[in-house]
Design a protein around this motif. Structure first.
Motif, PDB file in Angstrom:
ATOM      1  N   ASN A  71      14.231  -5.702   0.340  1.00  0.00           N
ATOM      2  CA  ASN A  71      12.979  -6.328   1.004  1.00  0.00           C
ATOM      3  C   ASN A  71      12.962  -5.867   2.471  1.00  0.00           C
ATOM      4  O   ASN A  71      11.879  -5.457   3.042  1.00  0.00           O
ATOM      5  N   PHE A  72      14.143  -5.523   3.139  1.00  0.00           N
ATOM      6  CA  PHE A  72      14.077  -4.983   4.523  1.00  0.00           C
ATOM      7  C   PHE A  72      13.611  -3.638   4.324  1.00  0.00           C
ATOM      8  O   PHE A  72      12.830  -3.175   5.373  1.00  0.00           O
ATOM      9  N   SER A  73      13.891  -2.813   3.667  1.00  0.00           N
ATOM     10  CA  SER A  73      13.539  -1.187   3.290  1.00  0.00           C
ATOM     11  C   SER A  73      12.132  -1.415   3.089  1.00  0.00           C
ATOM     12  O   SER A  73      11.278  -0.425   3.324  1.00  0.00           O
ATOM     13  N   ASP A  74      11.588  -2.340   2.214  1.00  0.00           N
ATOM     14  CA  ASP A  74      10.214  -2.736   2.078  1.00  0.00           C
ATOM     15  C   ASP A  74       9.296  -2.740   2.949  1.00  0.00           C
ATOM     16  O   ASP A  74       8.267  -2.004   3.330  1.00  0.00           O
ATOM     17  N   VAL A  75       9.930  -3.496   4.068  1.00  0.00           N
ATOM     18  CA  VAL A  75       9.199  -4.027   5.436  1.00  0.00           C
ATOM     19  C   VAL A  75       8.999  -2.563   6.125  1.00  0.00           C
ATOM     20  O   VAL A  75       7.994  -2.304   6.659  1.00  0.00           O
ATOM     21  N   GLU A  76      10.121  -1.750   6.107  1.00  0.00           N
ATOM     22  CA  GLU A  76      10.119  -0.541   6.797  1.00  0.00           C
ATOM     23  C   GLU A  76       9.137   0.364   6.440  1.00  0.00           C
ATOM     24  O   GLU A  76       8.303   1.050   6.929  1.00  0.00           O
TER      25      GLU A  76
ATOM     26  N   SER B 295       2.774   2.955   7.080  1.00  0.00           N
ATOM     27  CA  SER B 295       1.290   3.131   6.876  1.00  0.00           C
ATOM     28  C   SER B 295       0.498   2.866   8.441  1.00  0.00           C
ATOM     29  O   SER B 295      -0.367   3.437   8.609  1.00  0.00           O
ATOM     30  N   ILE B 296       1.074   1.955   9.068  1.00  0.00           N
ATOM     31  CA  ILE B 296       0.637   1.628  10.556  1.00  0.00           C
ATOM     32  C   ILE B 296       1.087   2.784  11.428  1.00  0.00           C
ATOM     33  O   ILE B 296       0.096   3.154  12.210  1.00  0.00           O
ATOM     34  N   GLU B 297       2.051   3.613  11.295  1.00  0.00           N
ATOM     35  CA  GLU B 297       2.473   4.714  11.755  1.00  0.00           C
ATOM     36  C   GLU B 297       1.306   5.912  11.567  1.00  0.00           C
ATOM     37  O   GLU B 297       0.949   6.617  12.361  1.00  0.00           O
ATOM     38  N   ARG B 298       0.882   6.123   9.991  1.00  0.00           N
ATOM     39  CA  ARG B 298       0.086   6.996   9.943  1.00  0.00           C
ATOM     40  C   ARG B 298      -1.413   6.859  10.160  1.00  0.00           C
ATOM     41  O   ARG B 298      -2.136   7.541  10.697  1.00  0.00           O
ATOM     42  N   LEU B 299      -1.801   5.433  10.501  1.00  0.00           N
ATOM     43  CA  LEU B 299      -2.957   5.172  11.044  1.00  0.00           C
ATOM     44  C   LEU B 299      -3.193   5.336  12.536  1.00  0.00           C
ATOM     45  O   LEU B 299      -3.838   6.029  13.079  1.00  0.00           O
ATOM     46  N   LYS B 300      -1.843   5.122  13.207  1.00  0.00           N
ATOM     47  CA  LYS B 300      -1.966   5.319  14.668  1.00  0.00           C
ATOM     48  C   LYS B 300      -2.003   6.835  14.713  1.00  0.00           C
ATOM     49  O   LYS B 300      -2.832   7.480  15.688  1.00  0.00           O
ATOM     50  N   ARG B 301      -1.453   7.911  13.812  1.00  0.00           N
ATOM     51  CA  ARG B 301      -1.500   9.091  14.084  1.00  0.00           C
ATOM     52  C   ARG B 301      -2.671   9.748  13.877  1.00  0.00           C
ATOM     53  O   ARG B 301      -3.324  10.545  14.432  1.00  0.00           O
TER      54      ARG B 301
END
Length: 169
Positions: free
Chosen positions: A124-129, A134-140
């Motif tokens: 679960n923790f890895s899934d959140v990471e 996806s957010i990092e890619r959108l920001k990029r």
């Protein structure tokens, strides 16, 4: 330590390799008539299959990482379970200190589930990471400059409308 960083990077790779597959498939569907007319359908299909092969290799490695973690947790769970099952025998022979029967029974009952709980926590923790990628890619993508320069403005004398006619066709 190793699993979370590796699975995050492989998920990033999977997301990066997914884009060309969808792009190529969409292009093939939209331009199927042109591809058939010029006889390029087989070459476009080969390109799609190459992209798909790269994606499947990354997905296989990502899945293998999950299995690697599962095997490690099952091994730890088996060791804990074996120790808890042997505890009453060791207690009887005086190797380990005496505990109440209820505590030993409780440990025996929940030791097998402990590894599964820890494994699910890590997943679960890895899934959140991975979802944060996806957010990092959108920001990029938002910070990147446009690929094509804007179209130049038309000169002042350029006609706003026109007609087209065919003669002797």
């Amino acid at each position: 330590k190793y699993y979370r960083t590796s699975i995050r990077e492989f998920h990033r790779l999977v997301l990066t390799l997914t884009s060309p597959v969808f792009d190529q498939a969409g292009t093939m569907i939209a331009n199927q008539v042109v591809l058939r007319a010029y006889g390029e359908a087989s070459e476009a299909l080969e390109t799609l299959l190459r992209h798909l092969d790269r994606l499947q290799r990354a997905n296989f490695t990502k899945f293998s990482l999950s299995l690697w973690l599962a095997i490690r947790f099952q091994l730890v769970g088996a060791i804990i379970t074996v120790f808890n099952i042997c505890y009453p025998v060791l207690q009887y022979n005086g190797v380990v200190p005496r505990q109440s029967a209820g505590l030993v029974g409780f440990a025996m009952a929940y030791s097998a589930q402990l590894s599964n709980i820890l494994q699910q926590l890590i997943y679960n923790f890895s899934d959140v990471e991975m979802q944060l990628i996806s957010i990092e890619r959108l920001k990029r993508y938002a910070e990147e400059e446009e690929e094509l320069p804007p179209l130049p403005l038309l000169p002042a004398g350029w006609p706003r409308e026109g007609t087209l006619w065919f003669e002797a066709v």
